[in-house]
Design an enzyme around this catalytic site. Structure first.
Site, mmCIF file in Angstrom:
data_model
loop_
_atom_site.group_PDB
_atom_site.id
_atom_site.type_symbol
_atom_site.label_atom_id
_atom_site.label_comp_id
_atom_site.label_asym_id
_atom_site.label_seq_id
_atom_site.Cartn_x
_atom_site.Cartn_y
_atom_site.Cartn_z
ATOM 1 N NE ARG A 195 -18.217 -9.836 0.145
ATOM 2 C CZ ARG A 195 -18.871 -8.824 0.690
ATOM 3 N NH1 ARG A 195 -19.408 -7.883 -0.082
ATOM 4 N NH2 ARG A 195 -18.966 -8.725 2.009
ATOM 5 C CE LYS A 221 -1.201 -7.335 -8.922
ATOM 6 N NZ LYS A 221 -2.642 -7.568 -9.221
#
Length: 593
Positions: A26, A175
């Site tokens: 989403r 990340k």
């Protein structure tokens, strides 16, 4: 714009329906990937996200309408999954052929522990869950930012480019760690992994780049270009990022050794000047394009000051460091995408031009001339504009029209030079100016009414007349100021208003300090202050107001501390004085009236 090409099915057997999980389905890129998978067909899509426990769809959105139909037909399903909980990931990945991991980007950067648990520990949990569920393929969406530390340009960087050891942005650092974990997990318990590094992803539903540019345009800061403005960058349309993920999954299914455990840069293959791309977005939405070039060090200094204020006042922080955004905007960052083309079979399915058009259309509600923007601009007025009267003065000092503001500043600067810096006395400068005006008016008056076919308009005598109402208003204002001064003198003469006494003393003291400097210095400071202070206050209104509140709170705390340390007799006297003053104030006002 939706494009389906043969590249999406280059390696797959479409006689079978396969199941995939889109973690973060989403989010910005997750929604695009889910939509493309559903349009391609042949996929059972499990949408997993931690944003909400129930799926909330927008009927006006084409992608949400497609997802709604897929949910009804059983082609798609939704499950709330928190990547910090391995058991939840195992539950949703059972029986899946491939997992696409699109981690969230809108994280609160001041909570390092939560960011670490979601990005790094989340990657570990996803890997363990895939191994437990016997998932064969895991495709992780990383970023080209993991090879950029902000210290140097990157020109056509490929996968052999050495990653920096230190990052300016905490999220990029995390990340990078997660990417390393995904790649190291390759070929363990039959799990094949692949990492994609899209560069500057954008498109409909973007929650970072386009909203940031619009906010800067609303504040008036988007007109500035940091640095030379010639730096190049690679941008990647969201549809192309989704296409690259599907290509990677299909390639891993064929178990090609040159892909598993590797990282690939993904771009639109159309490098463009960074500020030209910004101009396309802002121009398409009706905002002014950047055109004023300022040194990067100056912008960095302003950002440092603003970040210091935010840290002190605990304002909401950005999901990406402003300094890191500045580095992206002022450095060249282009990447070689040939490895993805060769090994993944990737090629962009949407051109940069079409991607920009689609993005602008999707953000039409943020356009400058939209009814929403018109309503907001009409009703919302900055404090600086209210303070300046919302007239011509406000337009000039708040730089609403750069040409008019610059003309006014230049005129005032010339007048300042004429009277104070040219070496003449004030009276001689005034006499020279009056002489020039007299010669100009006399020469203009003796000109012929028609010169070489051009009509010379005469100056109307009304231009030199002062309206009677203006004279009355001026006299009324002078009378009001005189009466107000007389009232203050009467209050001081009674010796009752200590607050008024201290205000007058402080004012006279600062007036003495000001007069100790030359008049030229004071007027020069006032001129520069007028053309900068109001503009800066409008841009950083909340921060400056916050500083004022902090100072006021500190003064009140200091006052309370002082009263608590004074002897009881003095404290009692001050309290009685305040009560007496409050009782006499109405009588004094009545007497004055």
């Amino acid at each position: 714009m939706v494009v389906t090409t043969a590249n999406d099915v280059a390696f797959g057997d479409w006689s079978e329906t396969r199941t995939c999980v889109v973690l973060g389905g989403r989010g910005f890129l997750g929604r695009t990937l889910v939509t493309r998978l559903l349009r391609l067909g042949g996929w059972i899509v499990r949408v997993a996200d931690s944003s909400s426990h129930s799926l909330q769809l927008d009927p006006s959105s084409a992608s949400d309408s497609l997802l709604s139909d897929a949910l009804c037909s059983g082609q798609a399903s939704f499950c709330h999954v928190d990547v910090r909980d391995t058991s939840q990931i195992i539950k949703v990945t059972k029986g899946a052929d491939v997992v696409f991991y699109m981690e969230p980007t809108d994280l609160d950067t001041h909570d390092f522990c939560n960011c670490y648990m979601i990005i790094v520990q989340g990657a570990k949990n996803v890997i363990n869950a895939c191994r437990e569920s016997k998932v064969r393929r895991l495709v992780y969406n990383s970023s080209a930012d993991v090879v950029f530390d902000g210290s140097q340009d990157i020109l056509n960087g490929d996968e052999s480019f050495t990653c920096p050891g230190k990052f300016q942005d905490m999220l990029i650092d995390l990340k990078f760690q997660a990417e390393g974990l995904i790649r190291l997990a390759n070929n363990i318990d039959g799990l094949l992994t692949c990492v994609l590094r899209p560069s500057n992803a954008f498109g409909p539903g973007d929650t970072q780049l386009v909203p940031l540019l619009v906010n800067l345009a609303k504040s008036g800061l988007a007109k500035f270009v940091a640095g030379s403005g010639e730096n190049m960058s690679d941008f990647t349309y969201a549809e192309n990022v989704a296409h690259a993920h599907i290509c990677a999954a299909e390639t891993l299914d064929s178990r090609i050794v040159s892909v598993a455990g590797k990282a690939f840069f993904i771009t639109n293959l159309e490098p463009v000047m960074f500020w030209e791309f910004v101009s396309l977005i802002l121009g398409g939405l009706g905002y002014q394009r950047p055109f004023i070039k300022v040194p990067t060090w100056m912008v960095s200094y302003i950002l440092s000051l603003r970040q210091c204020i935010n840290d002190k006042l605990r304002f909401r922080k950005y999901s990406v460091s402003p300094h890191y955004i500045l580095q992206l905007a002022s450095h060249t960052r282009t990447f070689d995408c040939s490895a993805a083309q060769k090994h993944l079979g990737y090629s962009p399915v949407v051109s940069l031009e079409d991607g920009v058009k689609s993005t602008i259309e999707s953000f039409s509600h943020l356009a400058k001339d939209s009814s929403f923007m018109t309503y907001s601009n009409f009703n919302e007025q900055s404090k600086a504009e209210k303070l300046l009267g919302s007239g011509i003065v406000a337009d000039v000092l708040l730089w609403r029209d750069e040409k008019r503001t610059f003309t006014c500043f230049l005129t005032l600067a010339l007048v300042f030079y004429w009277f104070f810096l040219c070496g003449s006395t004030f009276m001689s400068s005034t006499a020279k100016l009056l002489l020039l005006v007299t010669v100009f008016l006399y020469g203009y008056g003796i000109l012929s009414s028609n010169i070489c076919g051009f009509t010379v308009e005469r100056i109307s005598s009304s231009c030199f007349e002062i309206p009677e109402s203006a004279v009355k208003n001026s006299i009324r204002s002078m009378s009001y100021m005189w009466n107000r001064g007389a009232r203050n003198i009467r209050l001081l003469a009674k010796g009752e208003d200590w607050g008024k006494f201290f205000k007058v003393v402080v004012f006279l003291y600062f007036a003495k300090l000001s007069l100790s400097y030359s008049l030229a210095v004071l007027i020069g400071i006032a001129l520069v202050f007028a053309f900068t202070a109001f503009f800066v206050y409008e841009q950083y209104e909340s921060e400056i107001d916050g500083i004022g509140e902090v100072l006021f709170y500190g003064i009140m705390e200091s006052k309370g501390l002082l009263l608590r340390t004074l002897p009881a007799s003095i404290t009692s006297f001050l309290q009685n004085y305040n009560i007496l003053h409050e009782e006499k104030a109405p009588a004094v006002v009545k007497e004055w009236e």
